[in-house]
Design a protein around this motif. Structure first.
Motif, PDB file in Angstrom:
ATOM      1  N   CYS A   1       0.814  -1.216   0.000  1.00  0.00           N
ATOM      2  CA  CYS A   1       0.000   0.000   0.000  1.00  0.00           C
ATOM      3  C   CYS A   1       0.845   1.261   0.000  1.00  0.00           C
ATOM      4  O   CYS A   1       0.425   2.301  -0.520  1.00  0.00           O
ATOM      5  N   LYS A   2       2.032   1.167   0.578  1.00  0.00           N
ATOM      6  CA  LYS A   2       2.913   2.332   0.629  1.00  0.00           C
ATOM      7  C   LYS A   2       3.708   2.524  -0.657  1.00  0.00           C
ATOM      8  O   LYS A   2       4.414   3.519  -0.792  1.00  0.00           O
ATOM      9  N   CYS A   3       3.593   1.569  -1.571  1.00  0.00           N
ATOM     10  CA  CYS A   3       4.318   1.641  -2.845  1.00  0.00           C
ATOM     11  C   CYS A   3       3.409   2.220  -3.917  1.00  0.00           C
ATOM     12  O   CYS A   3       2.254   1.802  -4.075  1.00  0.00           O
ATOM     13  N   GLU A   4       3.889   3.177  -4.691  1.00  0.00           N
ATOM     14  CA  GLU A   4       3.096   3.796  -5.743  1.00  0.00           C
ATOM     15  C   GLU A   4       2.961   2.910  -6.978  1.00  0.00           C
ATOM     16  O   GLU A   4       2.159   3.204  -7.862  1.00  0.00           O
ATOM     17  N   LYS A   5       3.699   1.808  -7.043  1.00  0.00           N
ATOM     18  CA  LYS A   5       3.731   0.983  -8.247  1.00  0.00           C
ATOM     19  C   LYS A   5       2.678  -0.118  -8.252  1.00  0.00           C
ATOM     20  O   LYS A   5       2.569  -0.840  -9.244  1.00  0.00           O
ATOM     21  N   THR A   6       1.922  -0.272  -7.168  1.00  0.00           N
ATOM     22  CA  THR A   6       0.905  -1.314  -7.133  1.00  0.00           C
ATOM     23  C   THR A   6      -0.287  -0.863  -6.309  1.00  0.00           C
ATOM     24  O   THR A   6      -0.156  -0.018  -5.417  1.00  0.00           O
TER      25      THR A   6
END
Length: 365
Positions: free
Chosen positions: A118-123
Motif C-alpha cells: 500500500c505504501k508503494c506507488e507501483k501497485t
C-alpha cells in the motif's frame, strides 16, 4: 426504498454489538436461482465495518461465480455481490476513519494503507486485503459473519458480499465518500467503472490527442471509452466480435455518447486495419488457464502489454477523487445504469445481464 436518491436515509435503531436479521440473496449451488432468505449478520469485529446496503448491481464477475465457472470458487452457501453503496451501521474496535451514518462504497480490492504494498506507488494490491476470489471468510478470525437462522455459516465473496441488506467488511475494503454525492451512481465505482476509467487514467495514462482501441464493448469497455473521452482522446475505436452490438445492441448508442468515433468487427475484415504498436492493457477475470496466443517477437517494434487490477486504483486513496470528478461532470455515469429493479427481482437482473440486455441493473434494497 426503491427509486429514492436524495441521500437522506432513515437509520436503523441502535443495533451496535448485536446480531441483525435481514434479507439476503443466497446462492446454494452453481447456476441455481438465488434464494431471498432471512440471514443473521454478526456485529463487526476488530477493524471491521457493518454497513446497510442501499444499492447494489451485478457485474460479470458475479455472473461467472454464480455459474460456477471456476471449481475452486464453489463454496456454498454464499452471498455474492461486490458493486454497491450504503451507509455505515456500526464499526468494530480500532476503526477510526468511519463512523455510524457515513456514506460508503465497498471495494473488492482493499487498501490497508500500512503494508509495504500500500505504501508503494507501483501497485494497488494490498498485501492482506487484495482481491481474492477464493477467500470466503473474514481475515480477523477465519470465520463468516453470515449465518442461517439455524446458525449454519453462509460464506463471503470478494471481500464484500453486497447481495444482502446488511454486510460486514474489513475496514480496508470500505471507502468513505462525501454525503453530497449520489449513492446510486457511486455504486458503479465499486468495480466496473473504476476498472475501465482507472485503466485509462492510471495504467495507460492516456494523453489528449491519443488513439484508443477498446476490445470488448461491455460495461468495462464502455468505461474505458468514458475515461478516454474525459482525457480528450482524438480517436476512440470500439472493437467487438458481436456485430449485433453495432446494430440493435445498447452498446452502440451508449458508446457514441461516451465519445467512440469508430466501430468494427475484426471478423468482417480480411487484412490488418493498422500497424499494431503502443500499449495494451488487459482487464477482467480469466477463469481458464489458457495462454495468450502471441509470439514474443510481437512485443518488439514499440509494443507493450500489462495487466491491470481495478484499473490500478488505490481504492481508499483514489475513489473519493473519482467521486468528486463525477460531481464536477468530468465523468458521466448515467448511461451505465440501463435498468433498475427491486432487490427481490435479483434473478431477473441476472438474466438481463446473461442475455446482454443490460450494462448495469441497479437493485434497490
Amino acid at each position: 426504498m426503491g427509486g429514492i436518491d436524495d441521500n437522506t436515509w432513515p437509520m436503523p435503531g441502535d443495533m451496535a454489538g448485536k446480531v441483525i436479521t435481514c434479507k439476503a440473496a443466497v446462492a446454494w449451488g452453481p447456476g441455481l436461482p438465488l434464494e431471498i432468505e432471512e440471514v443473521r449478520v454478526d456485529p463487526p469485529q476488530k477493524m471491521e465495518v457493518r454497513i446497510k446496503i442501499l444499492f447494489t448491481s451485478i457485474c460479470h464477475t458475479d455472473l461467472s461465480a454464480w455459474q460456477g465457472e471456476n471449481e475452486d470458487q464453489r463454496v456454498y452457501p454464499r452471498i455474492f455481490g461486490h458493486e454497491a453503496s450504503g451507509i455505515v451501521e456500526s464499526v468494530g474496535e480500532g476503526v477510526r476513519d468511519m463512523k455510524k451514518g457515513d456514506h460508503v462504497v465497498p471495494i473488492f480490492n482493499g487498501e490497508c494503507g500500512d503494508c509495504v504494498y500500500c505504501k508503494c506507488e507501483k501497485t494497488n494490491l494490498c498485501e492482506i486485503f487484495r482481491v481474492n476470489p477464493f477467500k470466503s471468510v473474514m481475515v480477523n478470525d477465519g470465520r463468516s459473519r453470515f449465518s442461517t437462522k439455524l446458525g449454519e455459516p453462509i460464506y463471503h465473496f470478494l471481500n464484500t458480499s453486497t447481495f444482502s441488506e446488511y454486510t460486514v467488511l474489513d475496514s480496508a475494503c470500505v471507502v468513505k465518500i462525501e454525503p453530497q454525492v449520489s449513492l446510486k451512481k457511486m455504486t458503479l465505482l465499486s468495480c466496473g467503472v473504476s476498472t475501465g476509467v482507472g485503466a485509462v487514467w492510471n495504467s495507460a495514462n492516456v494523453k489528449a490527442g491519443s488513439t484508443v482501441a477498446i476490445f470488448g464493448l461491455g460495461a468495462v469497455g464502455l468505461a474505458v471509452a468514458e475515461g478516454a473521452r474525459a482525457r480528450a482522446a482524438s480517436k476512440i475505436i470500439g472493437v467487438d466480435i458481436n456485430s449485433e452490438k453495432f446494430t440493435k445492441d445498447l452498446s452502440l448508442d451508449i458508446g457514441k455518447a461516451m465519445g467512440m468515433t469508430d466501430f468494427f468487427n475484426p471478423r468482417d475484415v480480411d487484412k490488418p486495419v493498422h500497424e499494431g504498436w503502443g500499449l495494451t492493457v488487459t482487464l477482467g477475470i480469466h477463469p481458464t488457464p489458457r495462454m495468450l496466443p502471441f509470439h514474443p517477437m510481437e512485443l518488439f517494434h514499440g509494443r507493450r502489454i500489462i495487466g491491470s487490477v481495478f484499473g490500478d486504483v488505490k481504492g481508499k486513496t483514489q475513489l473519493p477523487h473519482f467521486a468528486k470528478e463525477c460531481m464536477r461532470g468530468v465523468l458521466n455515469l448515467d448511461e451505465f445504469i440501463t435498468h433498475e429493479l427491486p432487490f427481490s427481482k435479483i434473478n431477473e437482473a441476472f438474466q438481463l445481464l446473461l442475455k446482454g440486455k443490460s450494462l448495469r441493473c441497479l437493485l434497490h434494497l
